[in-house]
Scaffold this motif. Structure first.
Motif, mmCIF file in Angstrom:
data_model
loop_
_atom_site.group_PDB
_atom_site.id
_atom_site.type_symbol
_atom_site.label_atom_id
_atom_site.label_comp_id
_atom_site.label_asym_id
_atom_site.label_seq_id
_atom_site.Cartn_x
_atom_site.Cartn_y
_atom_site.Cartn_z
ATOM 1 N N LEU A 4 26.666 8.384 0.217
ATOM 2 C CA LEU A 4 25.662 9.207 -0.456
ATOM 3 C C LEU A 4 24.330 9.150 0.277
ATOM 4 O O LEU A 4 23.705 10.183 0.546
ATOM 5 C CB LEU A 4 25.481 8.732 -1.900
ATOM 6 N N ASN A 5 23.887 7.931 0.613
ATOM 7 C CA ASN A 5 22.620 7.783 1.321
ATOM 8 C C ASN A 5 22.661 8.467 2.683
ATOM 9 O O ASN A 5 21.687 9.096 3.108
ATOM 10 C CB ASN A 5 22.283 6.298 1.488
ATOM 11 N N MET A 6 23.785 8.352 3.369
ATOM 12 C CA MET A 6 23.903 8.985 4.674
ATOM 13 C C MET A 6 23.850 10.507 4.556
ATOM 14 O O MET A 6 23.218 11.186 5.381
ATOM 15 C CB MET A 6 25.212 8.567 5.342
ATOM 16 N N PHE A 7 24.488 11.053 3.525
ATOM 17 C CA PHE A 7 24.452 12.498 3.296
ATOM 18 C C PHE A 7 23.026 12.973 3.065
ATOM 19 O O PHE A 7 22.568 13.935 3.668
ATOM 20 C CB PHE A 7 25.340 12.852 2.094
ATOM 21 N N TRP A 8 22.301 12.261 2.170
ATOM 22 C CA TRP A 8 20.928 12.661 1.877
ATOM 23 C C TRP A 8 20.036 12.506 3.106
ATOM 24 O O TRP A 8 19.208 13.365 3.396
ATOM 25 C CB TRP A 8 20.377 11.822 0.723
ATOM 26 N N GLU A 9 20.207 11.383 3.810
ATOM 27 C CA GLU A 9 19.359 11.129 4.970
ATOM 28 C C GLU A 9 19.536 12.214 6.029
ATOM 29 O O GLU A 9 18.566 12.775 6.546
ATOM 30 C CB GLU A 9 19.678 9.752 5.552
ATOM 31 N N LYS A 10 20.776 12.533 6.355
ATOM 32 C CA LYS A 10 21.031 13.563 7.360
ATOM 33 C C LYS A 10 20.515 14.920 6.900
ATOM 34 O O LYS A 10 19.934 15.681 7.689
ATOM 35 C CB LYS A 10 22.527 13.653 7.645
ATOM 36 N N ARG A 11 20.708 15.222 5.633
ATOM 37 C CA ARG A 11 20.328 16.530 5.117
ATOM 38 C C ARG A 11 18.834 16.769 5.192
ATOM 39 O O ARG A 11 18.389 17.861 5.564
ATOM 40 C CB ARG A 11 20.812 16.653 3.667
ATOM 41 N N PHE A 12 18.052 15.768 4.843
ATOM 42 C CA PHE A 12 16.606 15.977 4.737
ATOM 43 C C PHE A 12 15.859 15.686 6.041
ATOM 44 O O PHE A 12 14.975 16.441 6.434
ATOM 45 C CB PHE A 12 16.042 15.125 3.601
ATOM 46 N N VAL A 13 16.221 14.623 6.724
ATOM 47 C CA VAL A 13 15.431 14.198 7.876
ATOM 48 C C VAL A 13 15.678 15.090 9.093
ATOM 49 O O VAL A 13 14.848 15.146 9.999
ATOM 50 C CB VAL A 13 15.699 12.710 8.196
ATOM 51 N N LYS A 14 16.786 15.800 9.106
ATOM 52 C CA LYS A 14 17.061 16.666 10.257
ATOM 53 C C LYS A 14 16.007 17.753 10.441
ATOM 54 O O LYS A 14 15.838 18.285 11.542
ATOM 55 C CB LYS A 14 18.442 17.303 10.121
ATOM 56 N N SER A 15 15.255 18.066 9.382
ATOM 57 C CA SER A 15 14.224 19.104 9.498
ATOM 58 C C SER A 15 12.891 18.562 9.999
ATOM 59 O O SER A 15 11.962 19.332 10.253
ATOM 60 C CB SER A 15 14.012 19.800 8.145
ATOM 61 N N ALA A 16 12.768 17.239 10.146
ATOM 62 C CA ALA A 16 11.513 16.651 10.630
ATOM 63 C C ALA A 16 11.292 16.999 12.093
ATOM 64 O O ALA A 16 12.239 17.048 12.887
ATOM 65 C CB ALA A 16 11.528 15.134 10.446
ATOM 66 N N TYR A 48 11.100 15.333 -0.587
ATOM 67 C CA TYR A 48 9.944 16.136 -0.961
ATOM 68 C C TYR A 48 9.306 16.786 0.266
ATOM 69 O O TYR A 48 8.931 17.962 0.249
ATOM 70 C CB TYR A 48 8.906 15.265 -1.675
ATOM 71 N N ALA A 49 9.181 16.025 1.357
ATOM 72 C CA ALA A 49 8.584 16.573 2.576
ATOM 73 C C ALA A 49 9.444 17.693 3.143
ATOM 74 O O ALA A 49 8.923 18.724 3.617
ATOM 75 C CB ALA A 49 8.405 15.467 3.607
ATOM 76 N N HIS A 50 10.754 17.515 3.105
ATOM 77 C CA HIS A 50 11.679 18.550 3.574
ATOM 78 C C HIS A 50 11.490 19.846 2.778
ATOM 79 O O HIS A 50 11.399 20.940 3.359
ATOM 80 C CB HIS A 50 13.110 18.036 3.435
ATOM 81 N N LEU A 51 11.428 19.732 1.451
ATOM 82 C CA LEU A 51 11.268 20.912 0.604
ATOM 83 C C LEU A 51 9.912 21.579 0.823
ATOM 84 O O LEU A 51 9.816 22.808 0.897
ATOM 85 C CB LEU A 51 11.428 20.520 -0.863
ATOM 86 N N LEU A 52 8.860 20.782 0.923
ATOM 87 C CA LEU A 52 7.517 21.331 1.131
ATOM 88 C C LEU A 52 7.399 21.988 2.496
ATOM 89 O O LEU A 52 6.769 23.051 2.640
ATOM 90 C CB LEU A 52 6.479 20.218 0.994
ATOM 91 N N SER A 53 7.982 21.378 3.493
ATOM 92 C CA SER A 53 7.959 21.949 4.840
ATOM 93 C C SER A 53 8.652 23.306 4.872
ATOM 94 O O SER A 53 8.173 24.254 5.495
ATOM 95 C CB SER A 53 8.644 20.986 5.815
ATOM 96 N N LYS A 54 9.783 23.388 4.179
ATOM 97 C CA LYS A 54 10.539 24.638 4.129
ATOM 98 C C LYS A 54 9.786 25.718 3.364
ATOM 99 O O LYS A 54 9.712 26.876 3.792
ATOM 100 C CB LYS A 54 11.899 24.368 3.472
ATOM 101 N N GLU A 55 9.175 25.331 2.233
ATOM 102 C CA GLU A 55 8.488 26.317 1.391
ATOM 103 C C GLU A 55 7.207 26.828 2.036
ATOM 104 O O GLU A 55 6.902 28.026 1.959
ATOM 105 C CB GLU A 55 8.165 25.697 0.034
ATOM 106 N N PHE A 56 6.452 25.928 2.692
ATOM 107 C CA PHE A 56 5.136 26.310 3.193
ATOM 108 C C PHE A 56 5.082 26.429 4.722
ATOM 109 O O PHE A 56 3.995 26.564 5.283
ATOM 110 C CB PHE A 56 4.088 25.301 2.704
ATOM 111 N N LYS A 57 6.282 26.392 5.350
ATOM 112 C CA LYS A 57 6.372 26.589 6.807
ATOM 113 C C LYS A 57 5.435 25.640 7.564
ATOM 114 O O LYS A 57 4.682 26.042 8.440
ATOM 115 C CB LYS A 57 6.039 28.047 7.162
ATOM 116 N N THR A 58 5.513 24.371 7.206
ATOM 117 C CA THR A 58 4.628 23.350 7.780
ATOM 118 C C THR A 58 5.472 22.246 8.410
ATOM 119 O O THR A 58 6.390 21.719 7.761
ATOM 120 C CB THR A 58 3.732 22.739 6.689
ATOM 121 N N PRO A 59 5.211 21.858 9.655
ATOM 122 C CA PRO A 59 5.991 20.780 10.283
ATOM 123 C C PRO A 59 5.737 19.442 9.589
ATOM 124 O O PRO A 59 4.671 19.228 9.019
ATOM 125 C CB PRO A 59 5.492 20.767 11.726
#
Length: 443
Positions: A183-195, A148-159
């Motif tokens: 599966l967990n590793m795929f999701w973790e890498k995909r989302f947390v890399k934008s933090a 959710y944080a990854h999606l919100l950060s992308k949509e609203f340009k917020t770190p």
């Protein structure tokens, strides 16, 4: 003043150690120039057991509470099919069918907007459409909040900052086979890399998580104790009628609970008269299972052991302040959270065990994270040594001797001494200050 949107599933009034960390942010951020907006779910404590986690909310509307130092947005919670079946039929019926539904939601929530936690995302999205914030801070688990944080950060340009209270992929109970781990590793890498920053509670967790993100910035923000809660009970004296040894929270499969009960029973039987001693458990998981264990295998302990249902943290602190000794099971590379409250209350801690044959077997069989080649395998013992706050018990033989020594001290003095030092460093207020510095930096 900077504004931070905090996604936190566990949050008071729900009784959970996971909720104490974001709650401390809500309490203290304003003192360091950050205004918190917490988005959580509606909780009640009607059952005071695991059913509180799946009970539907009383309201179907989003509830907003405005306070001088922050805002809390509580979203409605609707049960999925699995939780409805669990509440209606209990743990022992239709377990396989419930697992199928749970697996469906667990997997699909990472791909589409579905699942019991989706209302938090919807409320955050709605808030950000009408309000600006400088940063998003997300506490996991549940790790779907990272998506959710990854999606919100992308949509609203917020770190955003990813705060790990526990590891994700490396936790064996979550990644119990190759497919689930991948599966967990795929999701973790995909989302947390934008933090922008990853925070976690111990160097060991950093060591594990960093294998997936070698180029990410990590900061250690330990758990701690709430100085507001502990100051309220600091003048409460120890109970002097009965030597009360207390444990708080979850008992895991690698905890040598039966060994401790067996030693406790041996101590009771060694006394020429019924001793003035009690072993008390507060808010433990599977309480009925442990009541039955005592009745079936340690029946002579029935009048010496008490099990107290979950209670709110402030009331719990009042109870604990009256107790004499705190039992702490070894988490090895974890610190857990209860050690900090124990230290803050300045009551003697018994850490069981560091090298007990039965305890080692349980760890080998059930411990849920790989410690191989780690330098951080006795972190609780290190904290106890650093603060002079307790006794590090090697094995069951030493525990029996320790029970005898403590009981003699109690009979003689009516209390148990604890000469702890340097405990202030573990204040959650200090940790909140450190996170606020990170928030201001990335803003």
């Amino acid at each position: 003043m900077k504004k931070v949107l905090i996604l936190a599933y566990d949050f008071p009034p729900y009784v959970s150690v996971g909720g104490l960390r974001p709650y401390s942010w809500f309490q203290y951020f304003h003192e360091f120039g950050v205004y918190p907006i917490v988005i959580t779910r509606q909780w009640s404590n009607e059952h005071r057991n695991f059913l509180d986690y799946i009970a539907p909310s009383e309201s179907e509307e989003v509830e907003v509470g405005e306070f001088a130092h922050g805002t809390i947005i509580r979203t409605p919670y609707t049960q999925n099919i699995s939780n409805k079946m669990l509440e209606k039929y209990g743990k022992n019926k239709y377990a396989f069918i419930r697992k199928i539904f749970t697996a469906y939601y667990e997997i699909m929530q990472y791909h589409i907007q579905i699942g019991p936690k989706i209302e938090i995302y919807k409320a955050a999205q709605e808030y950000l459409k009408n309000n600006n914030v400088d940063c998003i801070l997300t506490s996991g688990e549940p790790f779907i909040l990272f998506r959710y944080a990854h999606l919100l950060s992308k949509e609203f340009k917020t770190p955003w900052i990813a705060d790990y209270r526990d590891p994700w992929t490396q936790d064996k109970k979550r990644s119990y086979d190759t497919i689930s781990r991948l599966l967990n590793m795929f999701w973790e890498k995909r989302f947390v890399k934008s933090a922008s920053i990853i925070t976690t509670v111990t160097p060991f967790f950093k060591e594990k998580i960093q294998t997936l993100f070698p180029n990410k910035r990590f900061e250690i923000i330990p758990n701690g104790y709430n100085p507001t809660s502990t100051s309220k009970v600091s003048n409460i004296p120890q109970n002097s009628d009965v030597l009360r040894i207390s444990f708080v929270g979850t008992i895991y499969k690698w905890h040598p609970i039966e060994s401790v009960l067996r030693v406790f029973q041996t101590f009771i039987h060694s006394q020429s008269t019924p001793p003035r001693i009690e072993l008390r458990f507060y808010g433990i998981n599977n309480a009925e299972e442990y009541r039955n264990l005592i009745l079936l295998r340690f029946n002579s302990l029935a009048k010496y052991v008490s099990i107290i249902p979950k209670i709110q943290n402030e009331q719990l602190m009042e109870y604990l302040a009256k107790d004499n000794v705190f039992l702490l099971f070894n988490y090895y590379s974890y610190t857990g959270t209860k050690i900090y409250d124990y230290i803050a209350l300045k009551r003697l801690i018994l850490l069981c065990y560091t090298d007990d044959s039965e305890g080692n077997e349980l760890k080998e069989k059930y411990y849920n994270i790989d410690e191989e080649n780690s330098d951080f395998q006795q972190v609780q013992a290190e904290i106890i040594t650093q603060t002079n706050s307790g006794i590090i018990v090697k094995d069951s033989t030493q525990l029996l001797h320790t029970f005898s020594e403590l009981y003699s001290e109690f009979i003689q003095n009516g209390s148990i001494s604890c000469n702890s030092v340097n405990t202030e460093q573990f204040s959650r207020k200090i940790q909140a200050s450190n996170i606020c510095s990170l928030i201001k930096e990335i803003c």
